[in-house]
Design a protein around this motif. Structure first.
Motif, PDB file in Angstrom:
ATOM      1  N   MET A   1       0.836  -1.206   0.000  1.00 42.54           N
ATOM      2  CA  MET A   1       0.000   0.000   0.000  1.00 42.54           C
ATOM      3  C   MET A   1       0.873   1.259   0.000  1.00 42.54           C
ATOM      4  SD  MET A   1      -2.997  -1.045  -0.452  1.00 42.54           S
ATOM      5  CE  MET A   1      -3.689   0.605  -0.478  1.00 42.54           C
ATOM      6  N   ASP A   2       1.958   1.225   0.784  1.00 41.86           N
ATOM      7  CA  ASP A   2       2.886   2.377   0.808  1.00 41.86           C
ATOM      8  C   ASP A   2       3.457   2.630  -0.585  1.00 41.86           C
ATOM      9  OD1 ASP A   2       2.467   2.731   3.444  1.00 41.86           O
ATOM     10  OD2 ASP A   2       4.389   1.911   4.133  1.00 41.86           O
ATOM     11  N   TYR A   3       3.862   1.539  -1.227  1.00 41.06           N
ATOM     12  CA  TYR A   3       4.467   1.680  -2.556  1.00 41.06           C
ATOM     13  C   TYR A   3       3.438   2.232  -3.548  1.00 41.06           C
ATOM     14  CZ  TYR A   3       6.317   0.524  -7.147  1.00 41.06           C
ATOM     15  OH  TYR A   3       6.730   0.607  -8.456  1.00 41.06           O
ATOM     16  N   LEU A   4       2.224   1.669  -3.504  1.00 34.00           N
ATOM     17  CA  LEU A   4       1.197   2.110  -4.451  1.00 34.00           C
ATOM     18  C   LEU A   4       0.880   3.594  -4.251  1.00 34.00           C
ATOM     19  CD1 LEU A   4      -1.167  -1.021  -4.418  1.00 34.00           C
ATOM     20  CD2 LEU A   4       0.337  -0.288  -6.273  1.00 34.00           C
ATOM     21  N   GLU A   5       0.904   4.038  -2.974  1.00 39.80           N
ATOM     22  CA  GLU A   5       0.720   5.472  -2.684  1.00 39.80           C
ATOM     23  C   GLU A   5       1.833   6.263  -3.360  1.00 39.80           C
ATOM     24  OE1 GLU A   5      -1.361   7.307  -0.947  1.00 39.80           O
ATOM     25  OE2 GLU A   5      -2.608   5.871   0.149  1.00 39.80           O
ATOM     26  N   ARG A   6       3.058   5.779  -3.190  1.00 33.23           N
ATOM     27  CA  ARG A   6       4.223   6.512  -3.690  1.00 33.23           C
ATOM     28  C   ARG A   6       4.189   6.659  -5.203  1.00 33.23           C
ATOM     29  NH1 ARG A   6      10.674   5.126  -2.704  1.00 33.23           N
ATOM     30  NH2 ARG A   6      11.420   6.879  -3.918  1.00 33.23           N
ATOM     31  N   VAL A   7       3.719   5.619  -5.896  1.00 36.63           N
ATOM     32  CA  VAL A   7       3.706   5.694  -7.369  1.00 36.63           C
ATOM     33  C   VAL A   7       2.325   6.080  -7.901  1.00 36.63           C
ATOM     34  CG1 VAL A   7       5.606   4.050  -7.615  1.00 36.63           C
ATOM     35  CG2 VAL A   7       3.253   3.208  -7.655  1.00 36.63           C
ATOM     36  N   ASP A   8       1.510   6.605  -7.003  1.00 37.68           N
ATOM     37  CA  ASP A   8       0.220   7.153  -7.402  1.00 37.68           C
ATOM     38  C   ASP A   8      -0.732   6.091  -7.968  1.00 37.68           C
ATOM     39  OD1 ASP A   8      -1.408   9.311  -7.424  1.00 37.68           O
ATOM     40  OD2 ASP A   8      -0.873   9.972  -9.446  1.00 37.68           O
ATOM     41  N   LEU A   9      -0.699   4.909  -7.372  1.00 39.31           N
ATOM     42  CA  LEU A   9      -1.595   3.838  -7.831  1.00 39.31           C
ATOM     43  C   LEU A   9      -2.481   3.299  -6.704  1.00 39.31           C
ATOM     44  CD1 LEU A   9       0.649   1.608 -10.178  1.00 39.31           C
ATOM     45  CD2 LEU A   9      -1.162   3.179 -10.848  1.00 39.31           C
ATOM     46  N   ALA A  10      -2.558   4.048  -5.602  1.00 34.47           N
ATOM     47  CA  ALA A  10      -3.325   3.537  -4.446  1.00 34.47           C
ATOM     48  C   ALA A  10      -4.779   3.269  -4.826  1.00 34.47           C
ATOM     49  CB  ALA A  10      -3.251   4.537  -3.300  1.00 34.47           C
ATOM     50  N   GLN A  11      -5.281   4.039  -5.783  1.00 34.50           N
ATOM     51  CA  GLN A  11      -6.699   3.911  -6.144  1.00 34.50           C
ATOM     52  C   GLN A  11      -6.993   2.609  -6.889  1.00 34.50           C
ATOM     53  OE1 GLN A  11      -4.524   5.860  -7.557  1.00 34.50           O
ATOM     54  NE2 GLN A  11      -4.781   5.763  -9.771  1.00 34.50           N
ATOM     55  N   VAL A  12      -5.948   1.937  -7.392  1.00 35.63           N
ATOM     56  CA  VAL A  12      -6.213   0.688  -8.135  1.00 35.63           C
ATOM     57  C   VAL A  12      -5.832  -0.549  -7.317  1.00 35.63           C
ATOM     58  CG1 VAL A  12      -5.905   1.793 -10.385  1.00 35.63           C
ATOM     59  CG2 VAL A  12      -3.966   0.652  -9.304  1.00 35.63           C
ATOM     60  N   ALA A  13      -5.526  -0.357  -6.050  1.00 30.14           N
ATOM     61  CA  ALA A  13      -5.044  -1.469  -5.210  1.00 30.14           C
ATOM     62  C   ALA A  13      -6.000  -2.654  -5.229  1.00 30.14           C
ATOM     63  CB  ALA A  13      -4.824  -0.993  -3.785  1.00 30.14           C
ATOM     64  N   ASN A  14      -7.289  -2.383  -5.244  1.00 28.97           N
ATOM     65  CA  ASN A  14      -8.254  -3.486  -5.184  1.00 28.97           C
ATOM     66  C   ASN A  14      -8.869  -3.827  -6.540  1.00 28.97           C
ATOM     67  OD1 ASN A  14      -8.206  -4.305  -2.397  1.00 28.97           O
ATOM     68  ND2 ASN A  14      -8.948  -2.241  -1.970  1.00 28.97           N
ATOM     69  N   LYS A  15      -8.267  -3.282  -7.582  1.00 30.60           N
ATOM     70  CA  LYS A  15      -8.739  -3.648  -8.929  1.00 30.60           C
ATOM     71  C   LYS A  15      -7.983  -4.868  -9.407  1.00 30.60           C
ATOM     72  CE  LYS A  15     -10.499   0.567 -10.939  1.00 30.60           C
ATOM     73  NZ  LYS A  15     -10.425   1.494 -12.050  1.00 30.60           N
ATOM     74  N   LYS A  16      -8.571  -5.568 -10.350  1.00 32.99           N
ATOM     75  CA  LYS A  16      -7.861  -6.709 -10.925  1.00 32.99           C
ATOM     76  C   LYS A  16      -6.708  -6.203 -11.797  1.00 32.99           C
ATOM     77  CE  LYS A  16     -11.089 -10.496 -11.027  1.00 32.99           C
ATOM     78  NZ  LYS A  16     -11.813 -11.447 -11.827  1.00 32.99           N
ATOM     79  N   VAL A  17      -5.637  -6.944 -11.821  1.00 32.18           N
ATOM     80  CA  VAL A  17      -4.465  -6.553 -12.614  1.00 32.18           C
ATOM     81  C   VAL A  17      -4.846  -6.336 -14.075  1.00 32.18           C
ATOM     82  CG1 VAL A  17      -2.264  -7.422 -13.502  1.00 32.18           C
ATOM     83  CG2 VAL A  17      -2.801  -7.651 -11.083  1.00 32.18           C
ATOM     84  N   SER A  18      -5.759  -7.186 -14.574  1.00 31.22           N
ATOM     85  CA  SER A  18      -6.136  -7.096 -15.989  1.00 31.22           C
ATOM     86  C   SER A  18      -6.785  -5.759 -16.336  1.00 31.22           C
ATOM     87  CB  SER A  18      -7.090  -8.234 -16.346  1.00 31.22           C
ATOM     88  OG  SER A  18      -8.199  -8.226 -15.482  1.00 31.22           O
ATOM     89  N   GLU A  19      -7.257  -5.034 -15.315  1.00 29.08           N
ATOM     90  CA  GLU A  19      -7.906  -3.755 -15.589  1.00 29.08           C
ATOM     91  C   GLU A  19      -6.906  -2.610 -15.704  1.00 29.08           C
ATOM     92  OE1 GLU A  19     -11.307  -2.999 -12.931  1.00 29.08           O
ATOM     93  OE2 GLU A  19     -11.309  -5.144 -12.518  1.00 29.08           O
ATOM     94  N   LEU A  20      -5.639  -2.879 -15.425  1.00 30.16           N
ATOM     95  CA  LEU A  20      -4.626  -1.820 -15.425  1.00 30.16           C
ATOM     96  C   LEU A  20      -4.042  -1.612 -16.820  1.00 30.16           C
ATOM     97  CD1 LEU A  20      -4.886  -2.148 -12.385  1.00 30.16           C
ATOM     98  CD2 LEU A  20      -2.415  -2.218 -12.214  1.00 30.16           C
ATOM     99  N   SER A  21      -3.596  -0.361 -17.068  1.00 31.70           N
ATOM    100  CA  SER A  21      -2.896  -0.098 -18.327  1.00 31.70           C
ATOM    101  C   SER A  21      -1.513  -0.751 -18.254  1.00 31.70           C
ATOM    102  CB  SER A  21      -2.743   1.406 -18.548  1.00 31.70           C
ATOM    103  OG  SER A  21      -1.819   1.917 -17.603  1.00 31.70           O
ATOM    104  N   ARG A  22      -0.847  -0.814 -19.415  1.00 31.36           N
ATOM    105  CA  ARG A  22       0.458  -1.467 -19.451  1.00 31.36           C
ATOM    106  C   ARG A  22       1.470  -0.730 -18.558  1.00 31.36           C
ATOM    107  NH1 ARG A  22       4.114  -2.373 -24.661  1.00 31.36           N
ATOM    108  NH2 ARG A  22       5.651  -3.721 -23.683  1.00 31.36           N
ATOM    109  N   GLY A  23       1.410   0.590 -18.615  1.00 37.42           N
ATOM    110  CA  GLY A  23       2.330   1.389 -17.799  1.00 37.42           C
ATOM    111  C   GLY A  23       2.094   1.163 -16.308  1.00 37.42           C
ATOM    112  N   MET A  24       0.811   1.094 -15.932  1.00 39.62           N
ATOM    113  CA  MET A  24       0.476   0.841 -14.515  1.00 39.62           C
ATOM    114  C   MET A  24       0.996  -0.529 -14.093  1.00 39.62           C
ATOM    115  SD  MET A  24      -3.445   2.046 -14.216  1.00 39.62           S
ATOM    116  CE  MET A  24      -3.964   3.713 -13.906  1.00 39.62           C
ATOM    117  N   GLN A  25       0.774  -1.518 -14.963  1.00 36.40           N
ATOM    118  CA  GLN A  25       1.252  -2.867 -14.631  1.00 36.40           C
ATOM    119  C   GLN A  25       2.763  -2.879 -14.456  1.00 36.40           C
ATOM    120  OE1 GLN A  25      -0.189  -6.193 -16.937  1.00 36.40           O
ATOM    121  NE2 GLN A  25      -2.167  -5.248 -17.272  1.00 36.40           N
TER     122      GLN A  25
END
Lengths: 303, 425
Positions: free
Chosen positions: A114-138
């Motif tokens: 969670m700390d890391y996701l906050e740092r890279v501005d991805l905290a909002q997708v923490a509970n989304k499925k990986v398949s829903e993420l863009s390539r850059g986010m992944q």
């Protein structure tokens, strides 16, 4: 100081084809080490042997001062070129699972994720499925799984692939942070400008062998032509010791006779009144040029 | 070991959360119930004709009840000069004798009758009877077979008697089987009832074992291919060895299969003996606890055999499409007991049943079925278990050879050449 990775005369072949032919190098603490080479040069096989995914046919590999063990594997973070995530898992669950395979306790892994996701501005997708993420986010999540367990060695293959300039800078900063903290990064990439910018030392692979090895400065000096780059006006061709003049990105490159030094040319030019000098520097080849020269067989480390 | 358990836990929970798991969990008992019910109602396709010992197909019964003849025949052998007078009037009314074939043919053409039988002149030598019908009706003769048998047998007797004829046709029809229940009471069943029970029991255990073994093994394959397709396998292999990965998956998905088996077993016990049972023929069956122990042992062996095979396929195949083509081949031996269920339950000590009990790829299911119907000799059980354990060890050795990092990360193609290369290492 004991090197974090010590590779000694390692060889590996597959079905009679030599993939790695006696390579040796070491990676030290607090170092960002570049591994270059064309596709199929033997880099990935060497990395897999360091990680104990493959066993070498001969030679020895020491990691953190000795043979690899399960405990030592937990101190390595690895991001291969062929990478992915569990597409049907939630982002945070995927990170926690991969971190727990590195021996990290699940609750601690979740907190760090969670700390890391906050740092890279991805905290909002923490509970989304990986398949829903863009390539850059992944890509950023993958990088996170590589460093979540705070490894002493990070081995990373093409870390900037699919990243936009903003995220490239972000990942670059994270890698430099690891180096600053005294840990080591072994980085494979084809992006030469990033190697020039970030790496302390490098090896270059070609056809399973190391063809170039040393610090960035040493390598560049070794391949530097006896030439200077000059910006200014006037005729430089008649300067004593100048063999030829060629245009080079708005400057003029003066290729010098082996018997004359750049220092002597500078003194000559400074003494002449028919030329003006706006900029003068010793010409050094780009890593890109060195790579092409070495890989095409035009030059080697031993020339 | 902690990493193996982490992988096992994750695989267990990941598959438990999938809707497909719950779908299959409900589907198998539903299929089990449906097959048993349809088998039970299979005997319902025929009804008591009112003629002792003769059951008539429903459509024939309808004709019978409307007073129409059911069997039209021409006798060229001289063995059935008329409908035997010894037959009760209502039975005799089912038969219509034609003097010549053209007359019967004309009746058939004019749709006055649906079919007719010809008893040829050489019937005694050849045993052949020909049935002509207007429409293609391959089962019609079989459905009316009991009546033709009664007609011929009665006619052939020197002293025509339908009772003697029936006794000749089904000498053991009235036999009852009286196994002693645990409470000392005799559970009296007729042989028909018993056959229906064992068939349903066999089907139930086949579905139970087939489902749990093959589905768990398929999950294993799916989990491996998923890792390859998602390109996460190399990251995982940098943390654990390929053997730890395989062990974690086998344990996690094996436990999930076991959970499924327990739930299905509980459902099966409801079918079998409980007050909720909706299958009357299974109501009185009281299985020995050792059968359930054998179910667990056979599941473990079957899962280990097929799981290892699937792991090997997982190492060879790179995509779900490639793997499903190969796994279909693996489904064949598991399905064999289902195909031969009637042979297994009617001739449990026959050659086919014995072979299927010994071959380790079919044994996990056949042994349980035979134990459930009470026909499993101890020597056979011992031999089969030994062979199964040996096969498990052999399969695991093969799977370990296949499931090496080099093979998992390589570009192996599902071919015999790749298989040989992967095994040699």
């Amino acid at each position: 100081m004991t090197p974090l990775i010590q590779v000694e005369n390692v060889k590996k072949s597959f079905a009679g084809v030599d993939a790695v032919r006696g390579v040796s190098f070491q990676v030290n603490q607090g170092e960002l080490f570049g591994m270059l080479g064309h596709n199929g040069a033997g880099k990935t096989t060497t990395i897999r042997m360091i990680l104990d995914i493959l066993r070498p046919d001969s030679g020895s590999i020491a990691v953190l001062g000795g043979p690899i063990s399960e405990e030592k594997k937990n101190k390595i973070g690895y991001l291969p070129e062929e990478r992915g995530l569990y597409r049907n898992l939630k982002v945070v669950d995927c990170m926690v699972y991969l971190a727990s395979l590195k021996g990290l306790e699940r609750n601690e892994a979740r907190r760090r994720a969670m700390d890391y996701l906050e740092r890279v501005d991805l905290a909002q997708v923490a509970n989304k499925k990986v398949s829903e993420l863009s390539r850059g986010m992944q890509q950023k999540v993958q990088f996170g799984t590589t460093i979540l367990h705070e490894p002493e060695i990070v081995i990373i293959d093409e870390p900037f692939a699919a990243l936009d300039p903003v995220n490239t800078r972000l990942v670059k900063e994270l890698l430099l942070d690891i180096r600053r903290s005294g840990r080591a990064v072994l980085m494979c990439t084809h992006q030469m400008h990033l190697v020039e910018e970030m790496c302390d030392r490098l090896v270059m692979f070609s056809k399973g062998k190391i063809v170039l090895h040393g610090s960035l400065k040493e390598v560049k000096r070794r391949f530097a032509p006896n030439a200077v780059l000059v910006e200014g006006t006037g005729n430089f061709a008649d300067v004593p010791g100048v063999l030829s003049v060629q245009a080079h990105n708005g400057s003029q490159q003066l290729n010098l006779d082996d018997s004359i030094s750049p220092q002597a040319v500078l003194q000559t030019l400074a003494a002449r009144s028919d030329v003006t000098i706006e900029r003068f520097e010793v010409a050094v080849p780009s890593l890109d040029d060195i790579f092409v020269r070495v890989v095409s067989g035009e030059a080697t480390d031993h020339e | 070991m902690m990493k193996v358990l982490t992988i096992a836990r994750t695989e267990f929970l990941k598959h438990l959360r999938k809707p497909s798991f719950w779908f299959v969990l409900v589907l198998i008992p539903a299929v089990m119930g449906f097959m048993s019910l349809s088998n039970g109602s299979g005997s319902g396709n025929s009804s008591d004709s009112g003629i002792p010992g003769i059951a008539l197909p429903e459509q024939t019964l309808a004709k019978f009840q409307s007073g129409e003849p059911v069997i039209n025949f021409i006798d060229q052998s001289g063995l059935v000069p008329s409908v035997p007078a010894a037959l009760p009037a209502e039975t005799a009314a089912l038969f219509q004798r034609y003097d010549s074939e053209p007359v019967a043919q004309a009746a058939l053409d004019s749709a006055a009758i649906d079919s007719y039988y010809v008893i040829p002149a050489d019937y005694l030598e050849s045993g052949d009877i020909v049935r002509y019908s207007r429409d293609f009706d391959p089962f019609g003769g079989a459905l009316e077979g009991d009546l033709m048998q009664l007609l011929l047998t009665t006619s052939l007797l020197p002293d025509p008697s339908p009772e003697v004829a029936r006794a000749l046709l089904q000498p053991t029809a009235g036999m009852t089987i009286e196994p002693l229940e645990s409470n000392g009471q005799a559970a009296v069943k007729s042989s028909d009832e018993r056959m229906s029970s064992v068939f349903q029991l066999g089907m139930m255990f086949t579905m139970l074992l087939y489902g749990s073994i093959f589905i768990s093994a398929s999950w294993l394959l799916q989990a491996l291919i998923e890792e390859k397709e998602n390109r996460v396998i190399e990251v995982v292999l940098s943390s654990v060895t390929s053997q730890q990965l395989l062990a974690g998956k086998i344990i996690g998905l094996g436990l999930l299969g076991l959970l499924e088996l327990v739930i299905w077993g509980a459902a099966a016990s409801v079918f079998l003996g409980g007050k909720l049972s909706f299958l009357p023929s299974l109501k009185d069956i009281d299985l020995a606890p050792t059968v359930w122990v054998l179910v667990a042992v056979c599941f473990a062996c079957g899962y280990a055999i097929y799981g290892s095979l699937m792991a090997g396929i997982g190492a060879l195949a790179n995509t779900m499409r490639e793997s499903s083509q190969l796994s279909i081949v693996m489904a064949v031996p598991v399905m064999l007991p289902l195909f031969f269920m009637s042979v297994i339950v009617t001739q449990p000590n026959g050659v086919l049943s014995t072979v299927l009990s010994i071959v380790p790829f079919t044994a996990p299911i056949v042994l349980v079925v035979r134990a459930a119907i009470g026909s499993l000799p101890l020597w056979l059980l011992g031999t089969s278990l030994l062979l199964m354990v040996g096969t498990v060890l052999g399969m695991q050795w093969l799977a370990a050879r296949m499931f090496r990092s080099q093979n998992l990360l390589g570009d192996l193609q599902p071919s015999w050449k790749s298989l040989g290369r992967a095994l040699r290492g």
